[in-house]
Design an enzyme around this catalytic site. Structure first.
Site, PDB file in Angstrom:
ATOM      1  N   GLY A  97       0.777  -1.235   0.000  1.00  0.00           N
ATOM      2  CA  GLY A  97       0.000   0.000   0.000  1.00  0.00           C
ATOM      3  C   GLY A  97       0.805   1.278   0.000  1.00  0.00           C
ATOM      4  N   GLY A 121       3.861  -3.426  -4.231  1.00  0.00           N
ATOM      5  CA  GLY A 121       3.851  -3.599  -5.687  1.00  0.00           C
ATOM      6  C   GLY A 121       4.162  -2.250  -6.317  1.00  0.00           C
ATOM      7  N   CYS A 138     -14.580   4.320 -28.061  1.00  0.00           N
ATOM      8  CA  CYS A 138     -15.906   4.948 -28.092  1.00  0.00           C
ATOM      9  C   CYS A 138     -16.591   4.897 -26.734  1.00  0.00           C
ATOM     10  CB  CYS A 138     -16.756   4.281 -29.163  1.00  0.00           C
ATOM     11  SG  CYS A 138     -16.143   4.689 -30.794  1.00  0.00           S
TER      12      CYS A 138
END
Lengths: 404, 404
Positions: B233, B270, B338
């Site tokens: 974190g 990470g 889109c």
């Protein structure tokens, strides 16, 4: 979908048998549902027989595209990959329109080579790029211009596309300038005005407003458009509470419009054709008791079905075996991925569930697999189609070995 | 990253040359950055030399994992696929921890067979499942229990994981019951208490609160845990405004904690290892003028980098060639897909850009490619690594033909 003796059936197949035979997560499509959706659209719009171009982005499975093609539908594509898929599925190039704000030179070259019906351009720069390629190829290319009608589609902001703060199309002023430009071009043939105000629209009023803007713009342009492409966006009943777009009203409004402007109508529906034709079967891995709610942990995750995480979209979750026993606590249905976003729904007074039970997540045919990913190195699910009481494999389950 | 004579360099390489040589969109990683991130973490936590298990979900590229392994790091995995990738990258099984709320029987069987360091269980049901498999295999399996400390991580709600309304872990009461259960089990060996309160945390206070809860729970359990897994974190400076987690303070708090509880610390970072080690290169396809803002349409889209669409996350976008000319209007940087969600940033007073210019989207090493999809039938981008002034291909650009 129907419960027979409390057991869910889908196109007359017992769904639990499918889940057990093919494993979960499993995307399961109904040919009958797909067919009836197409026939319903055709019925409502019969009086002006539009060209219906299926929005490939909603579901890119080649076998699904091939089934749709058999009803004489065309394709609305937004990338080279989608164009190639539509052609591979056998869709006639003269029924293909190419939309999108960022078509690259490579993509335009390919589309021009394939002589598709229309390239719907979304900016002056794109029109110049098409002209440049057409000149080089000594061709005259049929194009449309996408008008941004600055109309609120009254849908989720993430899938609203027709307001001027959105990146799509050009405003009226630029539109009129571009009409004049193309009229003088040797290599461009202006055939179409296109609009698309958004997705999952359940109220016909935004369409009425859109038609008014289109009417006004055509009058100002003094140009005769062979095609008016009204886009898609027709919403479906995700909540299963009979909230439905009034297609009759929409059709009547278009008929009125066509009394003034004699053009061929193009539609680009995706969701309304394929959305409710599929369910996603999942197995409960664990049920974890909490203070105020219990977590029902499924074997399906946000990578398999992204809409809830991406748009906060809600899909009905129904049991394969009905019972009358109710859970005392709320259930939060979650996936196994390590993100709080990986959650599908929180439901009160759901029937009592137990681990290893199967559930079906409803209405996942559109923007289900097409938005799926391999996040957390999870293989993509198997897709099957029920057609004439037989099960066809649409796409094999991805093997983990393909990902390692 | 450094501008030399107004040209962006990354690990001493001219970035525009890379974009031209390899094409765009292009993920470009810096080995030096990766290395310095790892060394920095090790430096701050040197006094208690934790086991650092890289959170594989943030980046699953096997070559990246292999580079990380060379610094003696372990892996935090959340699925069978991630576990197989970590092993393939050569990470020692005794440095692998397995997290996740929905580990299936297949996944647990594999993890037990491979004798990994720890399975961090997240529910009673999972513990019973592990025990059942262990019994069958006549093994004693080392496990942890994930505590949900009900701590607000003060980060985006979508990536906050440590509050009781989140699906992760078990509350204190259940935790203590499970400790007692496992103590009596013949096939389970309780070695670890694990917590993880969320992602992209920049304030050390939530960690302080978390440590307090962990301290209290251990005291109540009267159990000696060999490992305390504090999760990851640790946030990074996405805004480039020097907002940084105070690692020194966090480290001091842990040291204090370890004076009372003599355990080995595990971390699962990470983002803080790989996040700022990569940039995503993109080319401007078109610039479309609007009333109040101009749309800068890129060749990179939400399928390539999902964080902005999924979390509203902001990534810095910088030009590869610096100039002093400013644009009069705001720029909205958008992708070609889109969907209105396919937008990256709206920036005032940006330098004047033109079509075919290149840009770099910063800090995309974590949750970039791992969350990427083939939406709109768009192939996944090429990934390269700059190491010792040489360019290595980490992953080839996906061919459209693979998707058709």
């Amino acid at each position: 979908m129907l419960y027979i003796k409390n057991k869910l059936t889908f196109d007359k197949k017992n769904v639990e048998s499918l889940a057990k035979k093919y494993g979960t997560p499993l995307y399961c499509y109904s040919f009958n549902k797909l067919k009836s959706n197409i026939l319903e659209l055709k019925k409502y719009f019969r009086s002006f027989s539009p060209l219906i171009c299926f929005a490939v982005k909603s579901n890119t499975n080649t076998k699904i595209l091939n089934e749709i093609k058999k009803f004489n539908l065309g394709a609305d594509v937004v990338s080279l990959g989608e164009l190639m898929k539509a052609l591979k599925a056998g869709i006639n190039e003269k029924k293909i329109v190419f939309s999108g704000v960022g078509k690259t030179s490579t993509e335009l070259n390919y589309a021009i080579k394939k002589n598709i019906l229309l390239i719907n351009a979304e900016s002056k720069s794109e029109i110049l790029e098409i002209e440049k390629i057409a000149k080089k190829k000594k061709k005259i290319v049929d194009i449309g211009i996408r008008l941004n009608p600055n109309t609120d589609a009254q849908t989720l902001s993430q899938i609203s596309t027709g307001k001027k703060e959105n990146k799509f199309g050009v405003g009226e002023k630029v539109f009129l300038q571009l009409v004049e430009y193309i009229k003088r071009s040797q290599n461009l043939n202006l055939k179409c005005l296109s609009v698309h105000i958004g997705s999952q629209i359940l109220n016909h009023k935004p369409y009425q407003n859109m038609l008014k803007v289109v009417d006004r713009t055509i009058r100002k342009s003094k140009y005769k458009f062979e095609y008016i492409d009204l886009g898609g966006g027709m919403g479906i009943d995700y909540e299963h509470d009979n909230s439905k777009l009034n297609l009759k009203k929409y059709s009547q409004d278009i008929k009125k419009f066509l009394k003034i402007h004699k053009s061929k109508i193009i539609f680009e529906p995706g969701r309304s054709i394929i959305g409710n034709s599929a369910i996603l079967l999942t197995k409960i891995v664990y049920i974890k008791e909490g203070d105020k709610k219990d977590f029902v942990i499924l074997d399906v995750a946000m990578n398999d079905l992204m809409r809830p995480a991406l748009y906060g979209a809600k899909h009905k979750i129904i049991p394969l075996k009905k019972s009358n026993q109710k859970s005392k606590k709320m259930y939060e249905f979650v996936g196994p991925i390590c993100e709080s976003t990986d959650t599908f729904s929180t439901i009160k007074k759901y029937q009592k569930l137990k681990e290893k039970d199967f559930l079906a997540i409803c209405d996942v045919g559109a923007y289900g697999v097409s938005l799926a990913s391999n996040y957390n190195v999870r293989p993509k699910p198997l897709e099957i189609l029920i057609k004439n009481s037989k099960v066809q494999i649409l796409k094999k389950r991805q093997k983990i070995s393909e990902l390692i």
